[in-house]
Design a protein around this motif. Sequence first.
Motif, PDB file in Angstrom:
ATOM      1  N   LEU A  54       0.819  -1.210   0.000  1.00  0.00           N
ATOM      2  CA  LEU A  54       0.000   0.000   0.000  1.00  0.00           C
ATOM      3  C   LEU A  54       0.854   1.262   0.000  1.00  0.00           C
ATOM      4  N   ALA A  55       2.040   1.185   0.567  1.00  0.00           N
ATOM      5  CA  ALA A  55       2.946   2.334   0.525  1.00  0.00           C
ATOM      6  C   ALA A  55       3.389   2.597  -0.907  1.00  0.00           C
ATOM      7  N   TRP A  56       3.648   1.539  -1.643  1.00  0.00           N
ATOM      8  CA  TRP A  56       4.038   1.710  -3.045  1.00  0.00           C
ATOM      9  C   TRP A  56       2.873   2.245  -3.868  1.00  0.00           C
ATOM     10  N   VAL A  57       1.663   1.764  -3.602  1.00  0.00           N
ATOM     11  CA  VAL A  57       0.492   2.258  -4.327  1.00  0.00           C
ATOM     12  C   VAL A  57       0.280   3.740  -4.034  1.00  0.00           C
ATOM     13  N   ALA A  58       0.418   4.114  -2.765  1.00  0.00           N
ATOM     14  CA  ALA A  58       0.251   5.521  -2.396  1.00  0.00           C
ATOM     15  C   ALA A  58       1.328   6.386  -3.046  1.00  0.00           C
ATOM     16  N   ALA A  59       2.550   5.876  -3.111  1.00  0.00           N
ATOM     17  CA  ALA A  59       3.626   6.637  -3.746  1.00  0.00           C
ATOM     18  C   ALA A  59       3.365   6.815  -5.238  1.00  0.00           C
ATOM     19  N   LEU A  60       2.922   5.756  -5.900  1.00  0.00           N
ATOM     20  CA  LEU A  60       2.613   5.867  -7.326  1.00  0.00           C
ATOM     21  C   LEU A  60       1.450   6.817  -7.572  1.00  0.00           C
ATOM     22  N   ALA A  61       0.434   6.751  -6.717  1.00  0.00           N
ATOM     23  CA  ALA A  61      -0.706   7.663  -6.859  1.00  0.00           C
ATOM     24  C   ALA A  61      -0.259   9.109  -6.667  1.00  0.00           C
ATOM     25  N   GLY A  62       0.646   9.333  -5.745  1.00  0.00           N
ATOM     26  CA  GLY A  62       1.165  10.675  -5.535  1.00  0.00           C
ATOM     27  C   GLY A  62       1.934  11.188  -6.734  1.00  0.00           C
ATOM     28  N   ILE A  63       2.739  10.334  -7.325  1.00  0.00           N
ATOM     29  CA  ILE A  63       3.500  10.738  -8.507  1.00  0.00           C
ATOM     30  C   ILE A  63       2.561  11.025  -9.676  1.00  0.00           C
ATOM     31  N   VAL A  64       1.560  10.163  -9.855  1.00  0.00           N
ATOM     32  CA  VAL A  64       0.598  10.380 -10.938  1.00  0.00           C
ATOM     33  C   VAL A  64      -0.174  11.667 -10.699  1.00  0.00           C
ATOM     34  N   ALA A  65      -0.537  11.922  -9.447  1.00  0.00           N
ATOM     35  CA  ALA A  65      -1.284  13.146  -9.134  1.00  0.00           C
ATOM     36  C   ALA A  65      -0.445  14.385  -9.424  1.00  0.00           C
ATOM     37  N   LEU A  66       0.854  14.287  -9.235  1.00  0.00           N
ATOM     38  CA  LEU A  66       1.713  15.433  -9.517  1.00  0.00           C
ATOM     39  C   LEU A  66       1.855  15.703 -11.004  1.00  0.00           C
ATOM     40  N   PHE A  67       2.035  14.638 -11.772  1.00  0.00           N
ATOM     41  CA  PHE A  67       2.359  14.832 -13.176  1.00  0.00           C
ATOM     42  C   PHE A  67       1.168  14.709 -14.121  1.00  0.00           C
ATOM     43  N   ARG A  68       0.197  13.888 -13.780  1.00  0.00           N
ATOM     44  CA  ARG A  68      -0.947  13.670 -14.664  1.00  0.00           C
ATOM     45  C   ARG A  68      -2.246  13.604 -13.868  1.00  0.00           C
ATOM     46  N   PRO A  69      -2.791  14.724 -13.531  1.00  0.00           N
ATOM     47  CA  PRO A  69      -4.020  14.720 -12.725  1.00  0.00           C
ATOM     48  C   PRO A  69      -5.214  14.087 -13.443  1.00  0.00           C
ATOM     49  N   ARG A  70      -5.285  14.208 -14.768  1.00  0.00           N
ATOM     50  CA  ARG A  70      -6.399  13.588 -15.500  1.00  0.00           C
ATOM     51  C   ARG A  70      -6.341  12.077 -15.415  1.00  0.00           C
ATOM     52  N   LYS A  71      -5.138  11.546 -15.474  1.00  0.00           N
ATOM     53  CA  LYS A  71      -4.977  10.094 -15.377  1.00  0.00           C
ATOM     54  C   LYS A  71      -5.403   9.609 -13.993  1.00  0.00           C
ATOM     55  N   LEU A  72      -5.143  10.406 -12.977  1.00  0.00           N
ATOM     56  CA  LEU A  72      -5.556  10.032 -11.623  1.00  0.00           C
ATOM     57  C   LEU A  72      -7.068   9.948 -11.532  1.00  0.00           C
ATOM     58  N   VAL A  73      -7.761  10.866 -12.162  1.00  0.00           N
ATOM     59  CA  VAL A  73      -9.229  10.841 -12.126  1.00  0.00           C
ATOM     60  C   VAL A  73      -9.751   9.589 -12.811  1.00  0.00           C
ATOM     61  N   SER A  74      -9.143   9.195 -13.910  1.00  0.00           N
ATOM     62  CA  SER A  74      -9.590   7.973 -14.580  1.00  0.00           C
ATOM     63  C   SER A  74      -9.266   6.743 -13.736  1.00  0.00           C
ATOM     64  N   TRP A  75      -8.170   6.782 -13.019  1.00  0.00           N
ATOM     65  CA  TRP A  75      -7.827   5.661 -12.139  1.00  0.00           C
ATOM     66  C   TRP A  75      -8.760   5.585 -10.943  1.00  0.00           C
ATOM     67  N   LEU A  76      -9.255   6.724 -10.514  1.00  0.00           N
ATOM     68  CA  LEU A  76     -10.168   6.716  -9.368  1.00  0.00           C
ATOM     69  C   LEU A  76     -11.428   5.928  -9.677  1.00  0.00           C
ATOM     70  N   THR A  77     -11.943   6.058 -10.891  1.00  0.00           N
ATOM     71  CA  THR A  77     -13.137   5.289 -11.241  1.00  0.00           C
ATOM     72  C   THR A  77     -12.832   3.795 -11.243  1.00  0.00           C
ATOM     73  N   PHE A  78     -11.665   3.431 -11.761  1.00  0.00           N
ATOM     74  CA  PHE A  78     -11.263   2.024 -11.733  1.00  0.00           C
ATOM     75  C   PHE A  78     -11.091   1.537 -10.298  1.00  0.00           C
ATOM     76  N   ALA A  79     -10.452   2.358  -9.461  1.00  0.00           N
ATOM     77  CA  ALA A  79     -10.198   1.954  -8.072  1.00  0.00           C
ATOM     78  C   ALA A  79     -11.497   1.792  -7.296  1.00  0.00           C
ATOM     79  N   THR A  80     -12.451   2.700  -7.484  1.00  0.00           N
ATOM     80  CA  THR A  80     -13.712   2.562  -6.759  1.00  0.00           C
ATOM     81  C   THR A  80     -14.468   1.318  -7.202  1.00  0.00           C
ATOM     82  N   GLY A  81     -14.418   1.014  -8.501  1.00  0.00           N
ATOM     83  CA  GLY A  81     -15.049  -0.219  -8.981  1.00  0.00           C
ATOM     84  C   GLY A  81     -14.384  -1.450  -8.404  1.00  0.00           C
ATOM     85  N   ALA A  82     -13.049  -1.443  -8.356  1.00  0.00           N
ATOM     86  CA  ALA A  82     -12.321  -2.594  -7.799  1.00  0.00           C
ATOM     87  C   ALA A  82     -12.608  -2.760  -6.316  1.00  0.00           C
TER      88      ALA A  82
END
Length: 107
Positions: A54-82
């Motif tokens: 989970l630390a690695w997932v949080a770190a990757l999410a943080g990096i994605v949020a910094l560089f690609r906020p749109r991609k994070l929003v698309s991942w959020l829908t996938f994450a909520t479904g999962a």
Amino acid sequence: MSRTSDLEARRRALLVRCDEQRAELAYRLEQIRPAAQVADWTARAPGFAANHPLAWVAALAGIVALFRPRKLVSWLTFATGAISILSRATALLKLFATLRSLRQGFR
């Protein structure tokens, strides 16, 4: 002369008080520095933070949020479904375990 000596004594007392406050401020700033917090956190749980998935997932999410906020929003829908699917699967597994324990109790 008395006034001058009183002012000098007050000045010395204020300088001592300033030094104490400066030392306390330096101590507090050292405590809230991110590197000190990370060092303190890893000292309490050695090896835990680096190896926890989970630390690695949080770190990757943080990096994605910094560089690609749109991609994070698309991942959020996938994450909520999962998470929804996982929670339903967990509820089903608990139900099956309860039914199995009830069935074994009748034998």
